[in-house]
Every structure is written in C-alpha cells, then in structure tokens.
Enzyme design. Structure first.
Site, PDB file in Angstrom:
ATOM      1  N   ASP A  58     -64.292   3.284   6.632  1.00  0.00           N
ATOM      2  CA  ASP A  58     -64.420   3.326   4.906  1.00  0.00           C
ATOM      3  C   ASP A  58     -64.911   1.835   4.400  1.00  0.00           C
ATOM      4  O   ASP A  58     -64.394   0.584   4.913  1.00  0.00           O
ATOM      5  CB  ASP A  58     -62.891   3.182   4.405  1.00  0.00           C
ATOM      6  N   ASP A  59     -66.110   1.739   3.747  1.00  0.00           N
ATOM      7  CA  ASP A  59     -66.778   0.558   3.401  1.00  0.00           C
ATOM      8  C   ASP A  59     -67.197  -0.216   4.422  1.00  0.00           C
ATOM      9  O   ASP A  59     -67.149  -1.691   4.134  1.00  0.00           O
ATOM     10  CB  ASP A  59     -65.628  -0.067   2.432  1.00  0.00           C
ATOM     11  N   CYS A  96     -67.480   6.704  -1.787  1.00  0.00           N
ATOM     12  CA  CYS A  96     -66.374   7.571  -0.910  1.00  0.00           C
ATOM     13  C   CYS A  96     -66.568   8.782  -1.292  1.00  0.00           C
ATOM     14  O   CYS A  96     -66.817   9.701  -0.144  1.00  0.00           O
ATOM     15  CB  CYS A  96     -64.852   6.965  -1.156  1.00  0.00           C
ATOM     16  N   LYS A 150     -57.549   9.480   5.346  1.00  0.00           N
ATOM     17  CA  LYS A 150     -58.117   9.373   3.685  1.00  0.00           C
ATOM     18  C   LYS A 150     -58.827  10.699   3.357  1.00  0.00           C
ATOM     19  O   LYS A 150     -59.752  11.343   3.944  1.00  0.00           O
ATOM     20  CB  LYS A 150     -58.900   8.274   3.515  1.00  0.00           C
ATOM     21  N   HIS A 152     -59.431  11.898  -0.204  1.00  0.00           N
ATOM     22  CA  HIS A 152     -60.223  11.597  -1.312  1.00  0.00           C
ATOM     23  C   HIS A 152     -61.455  12.789  -1.829  1.00  0.00           C
ATOM     24  O   HIS A 152     -62.466  12.419  -2.263  1.00  0.00           O
ATOM     25  CB  HIS A 152     -60.967  10.383  -1.217  1.00  0.00           C
ATOM     26  N   HIS A 243     -61.785  -0.724   3.674  1.00  0.00           N
ATOM     27  CA  HIS A 243     -61.643  -0.807   2.134  1.00  0.00           C
ATOM     28  C   HIS A 243     -60.550  -1.604   1.506  1.00  0.00           C
ATOM     29  O   HIS A 243     -59.703  -1.906   2.311  1.00  0.00           O
ATOM     30  CB  HIS A 243     -61.323   0.794   1.906  1.00  0.00           C
ATOM     31  N   ASP A 301     -68.859   5.213   5.552  1.00  0.00           N
ATOM     32  CA  ASP A 301     -68.934   6.453   4.351  1.00  0.00           C
ATOM     33  C   ASP A 301     -69.683   5.814   3.202  1.00  0.00           C
ATOM     34  O   ASP A 301     -70.469   6.513   2.768  1.00  0.00           O
ATOM     35  CB  ASP A 301     -67.622   6.708   3.757  1.00  0.00           C
ATOM     36  N   ASN A 302     -69.981   4.483   3.457  1.00  0.00           N
ATOM     37  CA  ASN A 302     -71.178   4.000   2.576  1.00  0.00           C
ATOM     38  C   ASN A 302     -71.202   2.326   2.826  1.00  0.00           C
ATOM     39  O   ASN A 302     -70.865   2.076   3.798  1.00  0.00           O
ATOM     40  CB  ASN A 302     -70.769   3.889   0.985  1.00  0.00           C
ATOM     41  N   LYS A 319     -72.284  -1.531  -1.505  1.00  0.00           N
ATOM     42  CA  LYS A 319     -71.670  -0.146  -2.063  1.00  0.00           C
ATOM     43  C   LYS A 319     -71.716   0.036  -3.420  1.00  0.00           C
ATOM     44  O   LYS A 319     -71.866  -0.849  -4.285  1.00  0.00           O
ATOM     45  CB  LYS A 319     -70.312  -0.410  -1.931  1.00  0.00           C
TER      46      LYS A 319
END
Length: 557
Positions: A58-59, A96, A150, A152, A243, A301-302, A319
């Site tokens: 994540d991130d 996300c 996660k 989301h 994240h 994810d990004n 992001k």
C-alpha cells in the site's frame, strides 16, 4: 534532443537493472537445522493448478525498492524479483479503491462506476454486486480462497463483505487506513470505530496490540499450515504498509537513524518490516510444501506519497495523480513455473490483466458476457513474448474538479479538456484537465528534518493549459510536452478517450449516511444498511395503502 532522449533511456536502463542485495542465509530465527525449508514432493502425481499468492503493498513508491536504487534495504524483494521477472512497464491506478477494484474484476473504473476518488467509510457504496470477482471464478475450479489484509471495496451491506464476494475466509480491515496497533480509525471528529475483522465479525479476540504487518503474516502462516498443499489455494495478502499513519516497531529503525526526515525514517522502518514479512511468507510456502507449484505476484497499489515519506524519483508526480509517479508501480512475478527466470519485462502490463491471466492459469473459464478490460499476459511475463495490450485507459473522472480553462475548443471539438482524464496508447500518453501535483521530488528533498520543497523540480506551463502529450518510451519522466508539436497524435488519443467514454457507466459516489457511525454499531465499522428493514418498511407502507383503499371503498359504499 536525440542526446537527451538517449540519456533518458540510459538512465531508465540503469534503474531497470538495479542491484542485488541478498545474503546466503535462507532461514530465520527459530528455524530447525537441516532440510526444513526443502519442499518434499507431494503424493498423488503432478499438480496442474498452481497456488496463487498475490501480495499487494500500500502506497509503496516507485523508487522504494532496493533494485530501483533506494537507500531503504529490501533484500527479500530484491532476491524474489531477481530470480523472477521484474515488471518495468507496469501500471496500476493512483489510489487504493480503484486499483483493488480493477484487480478483483479485470475492469476499468469507468465500467464499475468507481471512477471518482475512493470509497469513504461513511458512504453507502461498494464494488457493484453484479460484478463477478477473481476469487469467485477461482472457487468455481476448486480453489480455496483466503484474504488477509485491507479490503477497501465497501462494506455498507453484508453482501459487500469479502466473504460474500468469493473469499472462504477474511482477516483484516475494511477501511482504507487505521492505527497499526489499535486498529481504530476516525473518519472525522466523533466518527470513530474499531476496524479489525475475522470473516463477518469484529475480531476483538485478536486485539492484542500486535503490529498489523506482523499480525497479518502470522495469519498467513496459519492458513498455509492448515491447508492441504495438494489442493490449489488463492491467497490475497493486502498489507496495510506502507500507508499512513507512519508507525513501525522500534527495532526496524536501527539502520535508518541517519535519515533526518522523520517521515522518511518511519517509512523506511515500515518498509523494512514489510520486506521481512514477505520473507516469512516465502519461508512458509517452502516449509509447508507450496513453493514448487506456486506463483507469487508482488505489486504496489499506487505511487508513493512524498509528504508521507514515499519516493517516486525519477518519475513525476505522486499518489493521487495521473503522472507516472502516481500510476507506474513496483511489480514482479516470482515462480518456479516461469520459463524466463531472472529477466526484465518491459512490455505493457496493467493491474486489470491479473484477472484473466490468473483465471487462465487456474484452468478456469471466462464467461463470454463478462466484458473485461484486462488481457492474459502470462506468456508475455513467462516467455518474453509481446504483450497483447497496446493501450491503457488510466481513467476518465467526470466529477473531479474541472480545469478552469478547459474547453471543447481546446480538445478540437472531440473532447472537453476540462475533464480529468489520462490514456496511454503504445508509446504515447495523453492527459487532460487537472492532472494533480506535478513536481519531481528528488532524494535530497528528504534530507531535512521537516518537509522541504525547495529541492523539488517544477515546470511552469502557460496559463490555460489543459492538454499534455508525452512519448513515455523516450521520455518516461514526462519532461517534454509534445502536444503542440504533434496535434494529430493528440486528436487520435482524444478520439480514443471519447470512444471509451461512450462505454462508461454512471459514477457511484453517494453522500454520507449518518447510520454508518460506529457508535450505532457497537463501536465497530461494519455493515449498517439492513435490507430486511427496508423490505419491512415497504411492506408496511403497502399494507397501510391497502387498508386506506379498503376504508375508502367502505365509505363509498
């Protein structure tokens, strides 16, 4: 100009090759001596359906992996990538929810109604229930499906929960972020709740103050230990790290005391912990007999968020933007089943491609009525063949803040350039509207104790600009806008945008629902929309209307 292009490509090749950093030790603390990690061949003959392990970070920024030149040590990721296939032309979405929805459906955002922002905790919204998901398709062909981490993708109704969307089990969080130790999340002042679930219920029993990266890894180990490796398993591990909030156990700061920027230092510690966690997952795959018939996919994810310690250098943006820094991701495939191990794939790959690729590998069937945006890219990755993908719709967001000076005229009457959109076709990339934060943030920007933008590079374009065109192959850092030089290319890409837009479904982005407040749900974030109550109300209103009609008839008589 040619020299500049060659210099850019030379730098890209250096970034692609990276470096390898790995010790000879395979075991870890607590490992038994000898051949504990040597996989024993399973009885019953060869297995054709591979075990699929999809790890989503994540991130994580594009630069934030050892083989992209980061100062943060990631020996596990470096080794897995070096022995597998590095994806160096790999794209995700800039936030996300969009990336997760496209992974699990194989469809662009415009085809699920999730083309704007993310799903907020208080919104009565989720991945549309009429979309078939990846775990549902894998279950059809005998896979055991488990999710850790996660979600989301919405939870306002019970039908939106992971266990209702194809997963046999779920352990993790429903929201986009939260405290790594307490698992609490405040969406706004006074709107706070607990967010750790086991299947469909709050996991209060697991609330032992364990750091989520380690807790999720322990859960993965338990799943692998209890499952029969002769039966195929799909394991989706969506780590919360890296994240925000920026939290990590103290021992992971050991190698990063020299980083003055506190956000970067914390981020580095979080990534070091994540790297160790993935090592432990890999060791468990070997220990319990899965590894030799497994496919491990790793993806962010990004892009990274510089203000939260992430680095996308030398890419532009961050992001939440459609610059390369927001959508070009760290990604690789590691598997004994790969034919071209130790290679680099520079063919175009997008996160929607995993849906058809993995279903095909699992010997599943893709229904003809499912209109996918992804392609089967296994031969591209495993054998080095050309990618079937020639374009990517990064997105069309019709309700994002409009560019003040955008117009149909600026779009040659083909497209309203006030609308935020981005598309890639072969080497060309077009952006319109307001593309977001556009700085280049070099490593020295993290040299001071606090945020420092003096080191950032910026381009001041002429007022009113709402169209950009780049040759991403020659200029991966988006430094030379070619829109004025190649108007015909601009028109072609605008027409392609217009064609995509004709297939878009309405945006799903409802207002907040006060019933979502965790105080009304035992202090827990969870489903609040009761379908039965709605039916009862409608039935009551119907019966009331019938009674009124009968009374009116009696009066008339």
């Amino acid at each position: 100009m040619v020299a500049a292009v060659l210099a850019g490509l030379s730098l890209l090749s250096l970034l692609t090759c990276g470096y390898l950093a790995w010790g000879s030790r395979r075991g870890g603390a607590g490992d038994a001596p000898g051949n504990l990690l040597r996989e024993e061949p399973a009885a019953g003959g060869p297995r054709s359906q591979p075990h699929i392990i999809f790890i989503l970070a994540d991130d994580q920024g594009f630069r934030d992996v050892g083989y992209h030149g980061s100062e943060i040590r990631t020996p596990t990721l470096d080794k897995l990538a070096a022995e597998g296939v590095k994806l160096e032309n790999y794209y995700v979405q800039p936030m996300c929810t969009p990336s997760r929805s496209q992974l699990i459906t194989g469809k662009y955002q415009i085809h699920t109604g999730l083309q704007h922002s993310i799903i907020r905790p208080t919104q009565p919204n989720c991945l549309p229930l009429d979309n078939v998901t990846l775990p549902q398709k894998l279950k059809e062909v005998g896979y055991s499906t488990h999710m850790v981490g996660k979600w989301h993708l919405g939870f306002y109704r019970r039908e939106c929960m992971p266990t209702q969307r194809g997963f046999d089990s779920f352990f993790g969080s429903l929201l986009g972020s939260g405290d790594y130790y307490t698992h609490f999340k405040c969406d706004s002042p006074g709107i706070c709740g607990y967010d750790l679930y086991e299947n469909d219920n709050a996991a209060w029993d697991h609330d032992n103050g364990i750091y989520s990266t380690q807790m999720y890894t322990q859960k993965v180990q338990q799943i692998l230990a209890s499952h029969n490796p002769r039966k195929p398993i799909f394991l989706y591990i969506a780590y919360q790290a890296v994240h925000s909030p920026l939290q990590a156990p103290g021992r992971y700061f050991e190698h990063y005391r020299s980083i003055n920027n506190i956000n970067r230092r914390r981020y580095a510690a979080m990534l070091a912990c994540l790297d160790e966690a993935i090592n432990n997952v890999t060791l468990a795959l070997r220990k319990y007999g899965y590894y030799e018939n497994s496919i491990i996919i790793y993806s962010s994810d990004n892009g990274g968020q510089p203000m939260a310690g992430g680095s996308n250098w030398p890419l532009r943006g961050s992001k939440g933007t459609y610059w390369e820094g927001g959508i070009r991701a760290v990604g690789f495939v590691h598997s004994p089943l790969l034919k071209n191990k130790g290679s680099v794939c520079k063919e175009l790959v997008h996160i929607t491609d995993w849906f058809p690729t993995l279903i095909t590998l699992a010997e599943g069937q893709i229904d003809e009525d499912i209109q996918l945006d992804g392609y089967d890219v296994w031969e591209t990755i495993s054998e080095g063949r050309r990618s079937p993908r020639v374009d990517i719709l990064h997105n069309i967001d019709p309700i994002y803040t409009k560019a003040k000076n955008g117009s149909w005229a600026a779009g040659y009457g083909i497209w309203n350039t006030a609308i935020q959109s981005a598309i890639r076709v072969n080497h060309w990339k077009l952006l319109t509207g307001n593309p977001g934060y556009s700085d280049w943030v070099p490593p020295q920007a993290f040299s001071n104790a606090g945020p420092n933008r003096w080191h950032n590079e910026r381009v001041s374009w002429s007022a009113g600009k709402t169209v950009w065109l780049f040759n991403i192959t020659a200029d991966p850092y988006e430094r030379v806008d070619l829109s004025a030089r190649h108007p015909e290319v601009v028109k072609q890409l605008l027409r392609r945008l217009s064609q995509f837009n004709k297939t878009a479904v309405p945006v799903r982005y409802p207002p907040k629902d006060p019933r979502s407040n965790p105080k009304l749900n035992g202090g827990v974030w969870g489903p609040w929309f009761k379908e039965d109550e709605k039916k009862k109300k409608s039935e009551k209103s119907k019966s009331a209307n019938k009674q009124k009609k009968s009374k009116n008839k009696k009066k008339a008589n």
